[in-house]
Design a protein around this motif. Structure first.
Motif, PDB file in Angstrom:
ATOM      1  N   SER A  27     -33.145   6.222   7.992  1.00  0.00           N
ATOM      2  CA  SER A  27     -32.832   5.583   9.267  1.00  0.00           C
ATOM      3  C   SER A  27     -33.127   4.085   9.188  1.00  0.00           C
ATOM      4  O   SER A  27     -33.980   3.637   8.409  1.00  0.00           O
ATOM      5  N   GLU A  43     -39.321  -0.719   9.042  1.00  0.00           N
ATOM      6  CA  GLU A  43     -40.766  -0.588   8.816  1.00  0.00           C
ATOM      7  C   GLU A  43     -41.111  -0.890   7.359  1.00  0.00           C
ATOM      8  O   GLU A  43     -42.121  -1.547   7.068  1.00  0.00           O
ATOM      9  N   ALA A  53     -31.560   1.926  16.563  1.00  0.00           N
ATOM     10  CA  ALA A  53     -31.825   1.813  15.126  1.00  0.00           C
ATOM     11  C   ALA A  53     -32.147   3.176  14.520  1.00  0.00           C
ATOM     12  O   ALA A  53     -31.855   3.425  13.352  1.00  0.00           O
ATOM     13  N   ALA A  54     -32.749   4.059  15.313  1.00  0.00           N
ATOM     14  CA  ALA A  54     -33.090   5.386  14.803  1.00  0.00           C
ATOM     15  C   ALA A  54     -31.851   6.224  14.518  1.00  0.00           C
ATOM     16  O   ALA A  54     -31.889   7.165  13.720  1.00  0.00           O
ATOM     17  N   SER A  68     -33.905   1.399  20.228  1.00  0.00           N
ATOM     18  CA  SER A  68     -33.757   2.854  20.059  1.00  0.00           C
ATOM     19  C   SER A  68     -32.520   3.222  19.250  1.00  0.00           C
ATOM     20  O   SER A  68     -32.487   4.280  18.598  1.00  0.00           O
ATOM     21  N   THR A 102     -34.625   2.400  11.351  1.00  0.00           N
ATOM     22  CA  THR A 102     -36.001   2.187  11.801  1.00  0.00           C
ATOM     23  C   THR A 102     -36.966   2.262  10.617  1.00  0.00           C
ATOM     24  O   THR A 102     -37.856   1.413  10.464  1.00  0.00           O
ATOM     25  N   ILE A 156     -37.149  -2.411  15.169  1.00  0.00           N
ATOM     26  CA  ILE A 156     -38.032  -1.264  15.400  1.00  0.00           C
ATOM     27  C   ILE A 156     -38.054  -0.888  16.881  1.00  0.00           C
ATOM     28  O   ILE A 156     -38.114   0.301  17.237  1.00  0.00           O
TER      29      ILE A 156
END
Length: 243
Positions: free
Chosen positions: A196, A202, A177-178, A175, A198, A172
């Protein structure tokens, strides 16, 4: 659930004759072994050509035989075993793929191809405890975020919740990962959807909290996943399941 992301070495041998010849030229043979070296080189050239033809004509059995012969004749050249391991995996012969890759790791525990094949093969075989350290090593050595996600998911599955939370929190915070995507099932028989990494992290974080009985934290995590990807069907289902 997700398609394996890994680089198969099949094409390496298609141009192998030239590259292996150069490698041999880089290390001059001693005079007494010159004849043997030249003989081996000629045999290697023939076997590489037959291997390439076998792959071109989709004859995996011949290709594997030639790889075994090349491995036996060139024990110091690991590319043949790497290619064999990758071939076994692509053919869904996961037991053989795992055995070859584990032998490679005995010789070099930082071999990325062997780590990758071993991790995914052992996972396919249901040997999750054995697959996990290979995913962890793959991430540590390469920085690959998909391997980190896989490690987190296996840690969750194996009820290693503290380790799993550490893995997803690392994802998470990264950056990159997005920018990366994963595929998840979209409802029953509705195909797949791309989200994504991210959002996936989550969602996994929410599952970990839910398993620990922390529904408030789970709700926050599922909502965070939906804030990143509002159409994330699995996160929607997980959030609804808390109510």
């Amino acid at each position: 659930m997700m398609k394996m992301k890994f680089s198969v070495l099949i094409l390496l041998l298609c141009i192998g004759a030239q590259s292996f010849s150069l490698a041999q030229e880089a290390t001059p043979a001693a005079p007494e072994t010159k004849v043997t070296s030249e003989s081996n080189k000629a045999k290697n050239d023939v076997d590489n050509r037959i291997y390439s033809l076998a792959m071109r004509y989709n004859d995996a059995s011949v290709a594997k035989i030639k790889l075994y012969e090349l491995m036996e004749r060139n024990p110091g050249n690991l590319v043949y075993a790497e290619t064999l391991a990758s071939m076994y995996f692509e053919m869904e012969q996961y037991g053989s793929a795992a055995l070859v890759s584990l032998d490679l790791l005995e010789r070099n525990d930082k071999n990325l191809t062997a780590l990758e094949v071993a991790a995914f093969s052992l996972e396919q075989l249901g040997a999750l405890e054995r697959a996990l350290p290979h995913f962890e090593s793959l991430h540590l050595l390469s920085g690959d975020l998909f391997s980190l996600y896989k490690a987190g998911y296996l840690q969750y599955t194996l009820k290693k919740y503290d380790e799993a939370l550490n893995s997803v929190n690392m994802l998470i915070k990264d950056s990159k990962a997005a920018e990366q995507k994963l595929n998840f099932p979209k409802g029953e028989n509705n195909g797949m959807q791309e989200v994504s990494m991210t959002a996936a992290a989550e969602n996994l974080k929410g599952l970990i909290y839910k398993e620990q009985g922390s529904n408030a934290e789970a709700k926050t995590a599922f909502e965070a996943a939906l804030a990143v990807n509002p159409d994330f069907e699995l996160a929607k289902e997980n959030l609804a399941g808390l109510q």
